[in-house]
Design a protein around this motif. Structure first.
Motif, PDB file in Angstrom:
ATOM      1  N   LYS A   1       0.827  -1.210   0.000  1.00  0.00           N
ATOM      2  CA  LYS A   1       0.000   0.000   0.000  1.00  0.00           C
ATOM      3  C   LYS A   1       0.863   1.262   0.000  1.00  0.00           C
ATOM      4  O   LYS A   1       0.443   2.308  -0.490  1.00  0.00           O
ATOM      5  N   LEU A   2       2.059   1.164   0.539  1.00  0.00           N
ATOM      6  CA  LEU A   2       2.978   2.303   0.556  1.00  0.00           C
ATOM      7  C   LEU A   2       3.697   2.478  -0.784  1.00  0.00           C
ATOM      8  O   LEU A   2       4.147   3.570  -1.106  1.00  0.00           O
ATOM      9  N   LEU A   3       3.793   1.394  -1.549  1.00  0.00           N
ATOM     10  CA  LEU A   3       4.597   1.417  -2.760  1.00  0.00           C
ATOM     11  C   LEU A   3       3.815   1.524  -4.057  1.00  0.00           C
ATOM     12  O   LEU A   3       4.304   2.100  -5.025  1.00  0.00           O
ATOM     13  N   LEU A   4       2.620   0.950  -4.096  1.00  0.00           N
ATOM     14  CA  LEU A   4       1.887   0.834  -5.359  1.00  0.00           C
ATOM     15  C   LEU A   4       0.580   1.621  -5.334  1.00  0.00           C
ATOM     16  O   LEU A   4       0.015   1.861  -4.274  1.00  0.00           O
ATOM     17  N   PRO A   5       0.084   1.994  -6.520  1.00  0.00           N
ATOM     18  CA  PRO A   5      -1.215   2.658  -6.580  1.00  0.00           C
ATOM     19  C   PRO A   5      -2.306   1.775  -5.954  1.00  0.00           C
ATOM     20  O   PRO A   5      -2.313   0.555  -6.140  1.00  0.00           O
ATOM     21  N   THR A   6      -3.209   2.384  -5.223  1.00  0.00           N
ATOM     22  CA  THR A   6      -4.272   1.668  -4.513  1.00  0.00           C
ATOM     23  C   THR A   6      -5.060   0.753  -5.434  1.00  0.00           C
ATOM     24  O   THR A   6      -5.379  -0.380  -5.070  1.00  0.00           O
ATOM     25  N   GLU A   7      -5.373   1.221  -6.619  1.00  0.00           N
ATOM     26  CA  GLU A   7      -6.159   0.436  -7.557  1.00  0.00           C
ATOM     27  C   GLU A   7      -5.482  -0.897  -7.878  1.00  0.00           C
ATOM     28  O   GLU A   7      -6.144  -1.923  -8.032  1.00  0.00           O
ATOM     29  N   LEU A   8      -4.168  -0.892  -7.985  1.00  0.00           N
ATOM     30  CA  LEU A   8      -3.453  -2.136  -8.263  1.00  0.00           C
ATOM     31  C   LEU A   8      -3.536  -3.094  -7.090  1.00  0.00           C
ATOM     32  O   LEU A   8      -3.720  -4.300  -7.269  1.00  0.00           O
ATOM     33  N   ILE A   9      -3.407  -2.584  -5.892  1.00  0.00           N
ATOM     34  CA  ILE A   9      -3.438  -3.438  -4.698  1.00  0.00           C
ATOM     35  C   ILE A   9      -4.806  -4.098  -4.539  1.00  0.00           C
ATOM     36  O   ILE A   9      -4.895  -5.237  -4.123  1.00  0.00           O
ATOM     37  N   GLU A  10      -5.848  -3.366  -4.904  1.00  0.00           N
ATOM     38  CA  GLU A  10      -7.204  -3.900  -4.762  1.00  0.00           C
ATOM     39  C   GLU A  10      -7.517  -4.988  -5.770  1.00  0.00           C
ATOM     40  O   GLU A  10      -8.358  -5.845  -5.513  1.00  0.00           O
ATOM     41  N   HIS A  11      -6.854  -4.980  -6.934  1.00  0.00           N
ATOM     42  CA  HIS A  11      -7.230  -5.884  -8.017  1.00  0.00           C
ATOM     43  C   HIS A  11      -6.142  -6.868  -8.453  1.00  0.00           C
ATOM     44  O   HIS A  11      -6.411  -7.716  -9.305  1.00  0.00           O
ATOM     45  N   PHE A  12      -4.939  -6.736  -7.908  1.00  0.00           N
ATOM     46  CA  PHE A  12      -3.833  -7.582  -8.360  1.00  0.00           C
ATOM     47  C   PHE A  12      -3.101  -8.210  -7.180  1.00  0.00           C
ATOM     48  O   PHE A  12      -3.068  -7.651  -6.087  1.00  0.00           O
ATOM     49  N   ASP A  13      -2.496  -9.370  -7.451  1.00  0.00           N
ATOM     50  CA  ASP A  13      -1.612 -10.026  -6.492  1.00  0.00           C
ATOM     51  C   ASP A  13      -0.176  -9.852  -6.960  1.00  0.00           C
ATOM     52  O   ASP A  13       0.109 -10.003  -8.159  1.00  0.00           O
ATOM     53  N   LEU A  14       0.709  -9.555  -6.032  1.00  0.00           N
ATOM     54  CA  LEU A  14       2.132  -9.489  -6.351  1.00  0.00           C
ATOM     55  C   LEU A  14       2.637 -10.926  -6.444  1.00  0.00           C
ATOM     56  O   LEU A  14       2.550 -11.687  -5.482  1.00  0.00           O
ATOM     57  N   ILE A  15       3.149 -11.304  -7.604  1.00  0.00           N
ATOM     58  CA  ILE A  15       3.613 -12.667  -7.841  1.00  0.00           C
ATOM     59  C   ILE A  15       5.092 -12.808  -7.494  1.00  0.00           C
ATOM     60  O   ILE A  15       5.509 -13.753  -6.846  1.00  0.00           O
ATOM     61  N   ARG A  16       5.877 -11.831  -7.954  1.00  0.00           N
ATOM     62  CA  ARG A  16       7.313 -11.869  -7.647  1.00  0.00           C
ATOM     63  C   ARG A  16       7.935 -10.508  -7.919  1.00  0.00           C
ATOM     64  O   ARG A  16       7.368  -9.683  -8.618  1.00  0.00           O
ATOM     65  N   ILE A  17       9.128 -10.326  -7.369  1.00  0.00           N
ATOM     66  CA  ILE A  17       9.926  -9.120  -7.586  1.00  0.00           C
ATOM     67  C   ILE A  17      11.285  -9.570  -8.092  1.00  0.00           C
ATOM     68  O   ILE A  17      11.890 -10.475  -7.512  1.00  0.00           O
ATOM     69  N   GLU A  18      11.753  -8.939  -9.156  1.00  0.00           N
ATOM     70  CA  GLU A  18      13.065  -9.267  -9.697  1.00  0.00           C
ATOM     71  C   GLU A  18      13.918  -8.005  -9.761  1.00  0.00           C
ATOM     72  O   GLU A  18      13.648  -7.119 -10.572  1.00  0.00           O
ATOM     73  N   PRO A  19      14.918  -7.906  -8.887  1.00  0.00           N
ATOM     74  CA  PRO A  19      15.856  -6.783  -9.022  1.00  0.00           C
ATOM     75  C   PRO A  19      16.751  -7.052 -10.229  1.00  0.00           C
ATOM     76  O   PRO A  19      17.304  -8.138 -10.365  1.00  0.00           O
ATOM     77  N   MET A  20      16.851  -6.080 -11.137  1.00  0.00           N
ATOM     78  CA  MET A  20      17.675  -6.226 -12.336  1.00  0.00           C
ATOM     79  C   MET A  20      18.555  -4.999 -12.468  1.00  0.00           C
ATOM     80  O   MET A  20      18.413  -4.039 -11.719  1.00  0.00           O
ATOM     81  N   GLU A  21      19.426  -5.033 -13.442  1.00  0.00           N
ATOM     82  CA  GLU A  21      20.347  -3.929 -13.657  1.00  0.00           C
ATOM     83  C   GLU A  21      19.625  -2.615 -13.922  1.00  0.00           C
ATOM     84  O   GLU A  21      20.042  -1.555 -13.469  1.00  0.00           O
ATOM     85  N   ASP A  22      18.521  -2.683 -14.669  1.00  0.00           N
ATOM     86  CA  ASP A  22      17.807  -1.459 -15.040  1.00  0.00           C
ATOM     87  C   ASP A  22      16.775  -1.027 -14.003  1.00  0.00           C
ATOM     88  O   ASP A  22      16.103  -0.024 -14.171  1.00  0.00           O
ATOM     89  N   GLY A  23      16.619  -1.769 -12.922  1.00  0.00           N
ATOM     90  CA  GLY A  23      15.682  -1.397 -11.866  1.00  0.00           C
ATOM     91  C   GLY A  23      14.948  -2.597 -11.311  1.00  0.00           C
ATOM     92  O   GLY A  23      15.352  -3.738 -11.526  1.00  0.00           O
ATOM     93  N   TYR A  24      13.863  -2.328 -10.601  1.00  0.00           N
ATOM     94  CA  TYR A  24      13.059  -3.386 -10.005  1.00  0.00           C
ATOM     95  C   TYR A  24      11.886  -3.714 -10.912  1.00  0.00           C
ATOM     96  O   TYR A  24      11.203  -2.816 -11.401  1.00  0.00           O
ATOM     97  N   HIS A  25      11.652  -4.994 -11.108  1.00  0.00           N
ATOM     98  CA  HIS A  25      10.531  -5.460 -11.918  1.00  0.00           C
ATOM     99  C   HIS A  25       9.566  -6.195 -10.997  1.00  0.00           C
ATOM    100  O   HIS A  25       9.928  -7.201 -10.384  1.00  0.00           O
ATOM    101  N   LEU A  26       8.344  -5.660 -10.889  1.00  0.00           N
ATOM    102  CA  LEU A  26       7.311  -6.260 -10.047  1.00  0.00           C
ATOM    103  C   LEU A  26       6.274  -6.899 -10.959  1.00  0.00           C
ATOM    104  O   LEU A  26       5.746  -6.237 -11.863  1.00  0.00           O
ATOM    105  N   PHE A  27       5.992  -8.165 -10.734  1.00  0.00           N
ATOM    106  CA  PHE A  27       5.063  -8.921 -11.564  1.00  0.00           C
ATOM    107  C   PHE A  27       3.759  -9.106 -10.802  1.00  0.00           C
ATOM    108  O   PHE A  27       3.756  -9.633  -9.674  1.00  0.00           O
ATOM    109  N   LEU A  28       2.661  -8.647 -11.424  1.00  0.00           N
ATOM    110  CA  LEU A  28       1.357  -8.683 -10.763  1.00  0.00           C
ATOM    111  C   LEU A  28       0.322  -9.353 -11.667  1.00  0.00           C
ATOM    112  O   LEU A  28       0.260  -9.071 -12.863  1.00  0.00           O
ATOM    113  N   ASP A  29      -0.500 -10.224 -11.072  1.00  0.00           N
ATOM    114  CA  ASP A  29      -1.598 -10.881 -11.778  1.00  0.00           C
ATOM    115  C   ASP A  29      -2.921 -10.429 -11.184  1.00  0.00           C
ATOM    116  O   ASP A  29      -3.065 -10.346  -9.957  1.00  0.00           O
TER     117      ASP A  29
END
Length: 115
Positions: free
Chosen positions: A8-36
């Motif tokens: 809730k501190l990191l993502l838009p509220t609408e995403l938290i209400e409708h999506f599940d965080l599946i995984r986070i991948e730190p990469m060279e170009d930044g953080y990649h958050l995968f949501l279903d």
């Protein structure tokens, strides 16, 4: 602090209400958050017989940086088969700013910052 409260501190509220965080991948170009998207059909089709048929192609949008690195949100929205009409249906949101690959909140922030 539980994961949901942290999100809730990191993502838009609408995403938290409708999506599940599946995984986070730190990469060279930044953080990649995968949501279903949750397997909850759109309310406007509540009276229809719907069957989940997987996901639409993922959309990659950019959000506020995390810890000084870019943050990319990989969103997979669900699609359902409507047995009453024979069509595919899906939810739509205003998460992405029109004409961009940015979250609406991040685009508004950048627009204000640019002034």
């Amino acid at each position: 602090m539980e994961q949901q409260e942290l999100l809730k501190l990191l993502l838009p509220t609408e995403l938290i209400e409708h999506f599940d965080l599946i995984r986070i991948e730190p990469m060279e170009d930044g953080y990649h958050l995968f949501l279903d998207q949750h397997n909850i059909p759109p309310a406007e089709f509540a009276s229809h017989k719907l069957e989940s048929k997987g996901f639409l192609d993922q959309a990659i949008i950019r959000d506020f940086p995390l810890r000084g690195k870019a943050c990319f949100l990989h969103l997979r929205r669900r699609k359902w088969h409507d047995h009453d009409t024979g069509r595919s249906v899906y939810s739509s949101w205003n998460t992405v700013a029109e004409g961009t690959r940015l979250t609406a909140e991040f685009a508004a922030f950048l627009k204000e910052f640019d002034r």
